[in-house]
Motif scaffolding. Sequence first.
Motif, PDB file in Angstrom:
ATOM      1  N   ILE A  20     116.221 -20.407  87.767  1.00  0.00           N
ATOM      2  CA  ILE A  20     117.676 -20.214  87.783  1.00  0.00           C
ATOM      3  C   ILE A  20     118.089 -19.375  88.998  1.00  0.00           C
ATOM      4  N   LEU A  21     117.304 -18.367  89.335  1.00  0.00           N
ATOM      5  CA  LEU A  21     117.606 -17.567  90.515  1.00  0.00           C
ATOM      6  C   LEU A  21     117.592 -18.440  91.774  1.00  0.00           C
ATOM      7  N   ARG A  22     116.535 -19.250  91.931  1.00  0.00           N
ATOM      8  CA  ARG A  22     116.439 -20.114  93.101  1.00  0.00           C
ATOM      9  C   ARG A  22     117.566 -21.149  93.115  1.00  0.00           C
ATOM     10  N   PHE A  23     117.895 -21.676  91.929  1.00  0.00           N
ATOM     11  CA  PHE A  23     118.963 -22.678  91.820  1.00  0.00           C
ATOM     12  C   PHE A  23     120.295 -22.108  92.289  1.00  0.00           C
ATOM     13  N   ASN A  57     120.520 -21.910  95.968  1.00  0.00           N
ATOM     14  CA  ASN A  57     120.441 -23.170  96.711  1.00  0.00           C
ATOM     15  C   ASN A  57     120.888 -24.329  95.826  1.00  0.00           C
ATOM     16  N   LYS A  58     122.176 -24.355  95.496  1.00  0.00           N
ATOM     17  CA  LYS A  58     122.700 -25.358  94.568  1.00  0.00           C
ATOM     18  C   LYS A  58     122.847 -26.706  95.257  1.00  0.00           C
ATOM     19  N   PRO A  59     122.544 -27.793  94.527  1.00  0.00           N
ATOM     20  CA  PRO A  59     122.739 -29.126  95.107  1.00  0.00           C
ATOM     21  C   PRO A  59     124.223 -29.494  95.133  1.00  0.00           C
ATOM     22  N   SER A  60     124.535 -30.534  95.879  1.00  0.00           N
ATOM     23  CA  SER A  60     125.925 -31.003  95.937  1.00  0.00           C
ATOM     24  C   SER A  60     126.333 -31.618  94.598  1.00  0.00           C
ATOM     25  N   LYS A  61     127.605 -31.431  94.225  1.00  0.00           N
ATOM     26  CA  LYS A  61     128.119 -32.027  92.988  1.00  0.00           C
ATOM     27  C   LYS A  61     128.557 -33.464  93.251  1.00  0.00           C
TER      28      LYS A  61
END
Length: 260
Positions: free
Chosen positions: A249-252, A255-259
């Motif tokens: 969750i921290l890494r996510f 570095n979130k992916p595009s929606k």
Amino acid sequence: MKISVVIRTKNQSPALGFLLRNLKERYTSDIDEIVVIDNNSTDDTPSLCQQYHARYVKIEQFSYGGSANTAATEAKNEIIVIFSAHSYPVSHDFFKLIKKRFLANPNLAGLRCLHSTNDYRAFIKGVQAVDNANRAGLIFSGSAFAKAVWEQYPFREDVATFEDKEWSKRVLSKGFDIEFVPAIFHYEIKRTRAQEYFRFKNDVIGNYQLWHEEVKTSSAFKGLIATIFKTFYNAIIQLYYAIKRFTYILRFNFNKPSKF
């Protein structure tokens, strides 16, 4: 031939309400009466029975064999289908299949319906109750039995548990038949640790009385050691994956992916 449904319950009004609604909405034309055998419930079991027009019978002193005898005594019809409140029929032809089998075999003492992988495997493999009463005999949460046979051979009230299997062995030895029937039901229960321990004690006694299974102290000790090891192992594994989920969750979040 007509069918009576009997239900054994104690303080399980949510499950009982669902079972009664299921019976009334899906199977009214298949069953002639519903009888609830209540072991001193303190919830709204009586009012549920009134709501769904089920006959309410209260018992003060519970035993497995005694409650089964009460159920059979109260039922007025030739075929008795017994449930616990935490089980319910699923297949649309559940009672039709039961009635058809009793009409086809006048020597039939009982039918075991299907609810688990083990039941289905035994049914497909053709396991016979006369050869294995434990795997193919009655289970008193989703089985049917003939009242006429019960009148000759009532359930024993001095057994700790497995009153269904003891009766199965006894009537099979008298030449009656017990068969599987592909009528599907669901069995759903969550027991507390105290309830699991209560069941464990009865199972030890029942397995000794009925199947003559000896329990060695050395085996119990090995079981204790294995449980201690498994408890610590599972705790470590759960902690390991809890940490992995947290770090993911921290890494996510960084570095979130595009929606889409």
